[in-house]
Design a protein around this motif. Structure first.
Motif, short mmCIF file in Angstrom:
data_model
loop_
_atom_site.label_atom_id
_atom_site.label_comp_id
_atom_site.label_asym_id
_atom_site.label_seq_id
_atom_site.Cartn_x
_atom_site.Cartn_y
_atom_site.Cartn_z
N LYS A 41 0.84 -1.19 0.00
CA LYS A 41 0.00 0.00 0.00
C LYS A 41 0.88 1.24 0.00
O LYS A 41 1.78 1.37 0.82
CB LYS A 41 -0.92 0.01 1.23
CG LYS A 41 -1.89 -1.15 1.28
CD LYS A 41 -2.91 -1.07 0.16
CE LYS A 41 -3.91 -2.22 0.26
NZ LYS A 41 -4.90 -2.18 -0.85
N ASN A 73 -3.22 3.25 -4.96
CA ASN A 73 -3.21 1.92 -5.56
C ASN A 73 -4.49 1.79 -6.38
O ASN A 73 -5.59 1.97 -5.84
CB ASN A 73 -3.17 0.83 -4.49
CG ASN A 73 -1.87 0.83 -3.70
OD1 ASN A 73 -1.80 1.38 -2.61
ND2 ASN A 73 -0.86 0.19 -4.25
N THR A 95 -2.80 -4.41 -10.93
CA THR A 95 -2.79 -3.14 -10.19
C THR A 95 -1.69 -2.20 -10.68
O THR A 95 -0.76 -2.61 -11.37
CB THR A 95 -2.60 -3.40 -8.69
OG1 THR A 95 -1.33 -4.04 -8.48
CG2 THR A 95 -3.70 -4.29 -8.15
N LYS A 100 -8.98 6.80 2.74
CA LYS A 100 -9.77 5.65 3.17
C LYS A 100 -10.85 6.06 4.18
O LYS A 100 -12.01 5.72 4.04
CB LYS A 100 -8.87 4.58 3.79
CG LYS A 100 -7.94 3.90 2.81
CD LYS A 100 -7.13 2.82 3.50
CE LYS A 100 -6.21 2.12 2.51
NZ LYS A 100 -5.39 1.07 3.18
#
Length: 517
Positions: free
Chosen positions: A167, A174, A187, A228
């Motif tokens: 991460k 990401n 990714t 997040k």
């Protein structure tokens, strides 16, 4: 073993530990429920069915599984504990929960059932059943180790190509570009265009003398949030941000530091300047920092008392700056000195700290010759380290194979692995030291030469915090005794007083005089 399980209470446990197994949880649950129903076990789906998804929060989920194990061990009533397969029970033979379940089985408090494999283990199970369970766990552990090896190989390959396998920090994202033929994610890492400007601003504020806490409050006010949680960042996160070399193109994975392939957000010179600030404030606590801009004096933490050795602390009186010994009130007896008097000595030295372009070329050539001769030494040392590292990796692999085929015990394997890991860690440190030394001399010398050419110009045109850093790069043992300033120069800088064609003596009757010739 119960021949009839009608009315016996059961505990059903479904577990997954890999991304690709997540879709199997509903199938596991269905299989477990059908098995319980077929055997006549009493199962309350809300109370007796447990599901553990370790793909995202492995440590948390394993901790919960261990808690469940402890709860089962405290039950006074007999239970049948059902897993889908042995590898859903464990992939680590030495796991604490495995030992607990084995004790409970041998004590007759529980039975272990593995629905898809038709294996039942109870206190009176014959040795073939225990052997079958043990072999299944060994095979599961071997599979887990192979998966781990594959992941490590992928990570090693990613690092070799500049890819970061984890991460990324705030300022980057990401992202999923698509899926391959097997359905695995493809990714990538991109710059977070929304948050990258905040990273730059944090570094700019740090250069201006802002504390970590002040920067935190400023970025919170400006709207920086964690992508997040969408919450503002705490001072600890800002502190990490201001030290993370990822922003200048360097990534760290384990003990490996390498150049990643993503666009840098911070200029390397800005990053290095901020690290010098961080190092100077390392003894302080970012939590206790002031929320206002720090007042910086050119000679802060630089000038010392020539009588007792205490720090000469700056203070302002009637618009003028003075420096006095922090122990002067304790009968030190040393007189204070004005900032102007210190500056007169400093600027006089810096005005003479100059060399020509021809001198630069000549000195750098000598340094490069020395540097090139050292490369063979570095190359040989690096090869020896790599060779020994590979031998240790091979030794661990052989020991693991011996463990699987029973040639050595688990404790013997762990002892060998621990010895290898310890030595490999030492080799990693040696390799890192070689990398830091290899080439650093030439770079540092070039920096000192450039500094010598422009020291006076930089000092006269810089802000106070930059003046302070410049003086710490040049001067050593800067002292004041009864208003007289004495000093010596740091190693590396002093050679420039020997590089001129004319002779020059440092000022001051008590100073560390160095001739130029």
């Amino acid at each position: 073993m119960h021949k009839n399980y009608e009315g016996v209470k059961g505990v059903l446990i479904a577990r997954v530990s890999e991304e690709g197994q997540r879709k199997a949880l509903p199938a596991q649950k269905r299989n477990l429920m059908e098995y319980a129903d077929k055997r006549g076990l009493v199962v309350d789906e809300e109370k007796d069915y447990y599901e553990f998804d370790e793909t995202a929060y492995k440590s948390d989920e394993r901790a919960k599984f261990h808690e469940l194990t402890n709860e089962i061990s405290k039950l006074s009533e007999f239970r049948v504990v059902v897993f889908d397969k042995v590898d859903r029970f464990t992939r680590d033979y030495s796991d604490e929960s495995v030992r607990t379940f084995r004790k409970l089985v041998k004590a007759g408090k529980i039975e272990l059932h593995f629905a898809s494999e038709g294996l039942i283990v109870h206190k009176n199970s014959p040795s073939p059943d225990w052997t079958r369970l043990g072999m299944s766990m060994v095979m599961s552990e071997n599979y887990s180790a192979c998966v781990s090896d594959n992941v490590k190989r992928w990570q090693k390959n990613a690092i070799a190509t500049g890819i970061y396998p984890g991460k990324v920090p705030i300022g980057y994202l990401n992202v999923i570009k698509g899926y391959d033929k097997r359905g695995d994610k493809i990714t990538d890492v991109i710059v977070d265009e929304e948050r990258a400007p905040y990273i730059k601003k944090a570094y700019e504020l740090r250069l201006q003398g802002y504390s970590v806490k002040a920067i935190t409050l400023r970025l919170k006010k400006d709207g920086l949030t964690n992508p997040k949680t969408m919450r503002s960042l705490p001072p600890s996160s800002i502190d990490v941000m201001l030290k993370n070399p990822f922003y200048v193109g360097e990534a760290k994975w384990g003990d490996t530091v390498y150049k990643h392939c993503y666009p840098p957000i911070i200029d390397s010179r800005v990053f290095e300047a901020v690290q010098r600030i961080n190092d100077e404030n390392a003894k302080g606590s970012f939590g206790a920092a002031k929320t206002s801009v720090c007042k910086v004096y050119p000679h802060s933490k630089l000038l010392y008392c020539g009588v007792c050795g205490g720090v000469m602390s700056p203070y302002t009186k009637k618009g003028h700056v003075y420096l006095r010994c922090s122990k002067s009130k304790a009968e030190c007896g040393n007189c204070g000195v004005s900032e102007v008097e210190v500056d007169e000595t400093v600027t006089d030295v810096l005005d003479h700290l100059q060399i020509t372009d021809a001198d630069v070329s000549r000195i750098l050539k000598r340094m490069k010759d020395k540097h090139d001769n050292e490369q063979l030494y570095f190359a040989n040392q690096s090869k020896q380290i790599r060779d020994e590292y590979r031998r240790l990796e091979h030794k661990k692999d052989v020991a693991y194979d011996d463990r699987l085929n029973g040639s050595i015990t688990l404790s013997q394997y762990e002892k060998i692995a621990a010895q290898c890991d310890k030595r490999m860690a030492e080799l990693d440190e040696q390799a890192a030291q070689l990398e830091s030394e290899d080439g650093s001399f030439l770079v540092d010398a070039a920096y000192l030469l450039e500094l010598a050419k422009r020291a006076s110009e930089l000092y006269k045109s810089s802000r106070n915090e930059l003046k302070n850093k410049l003086l710490k790069t040049i001067f050593s043992n800067l002292k004041s005794t009864n208003k007289k300033v004495d000093f010596s120069l740091l190693k590396g800088i002093d050679i420039f007083f020997l590089a001129s064609k004319t002779e020059f003596w440092l000022p001051g009757p008590g100073s560390n005089r160095q001739p130029r010739s």
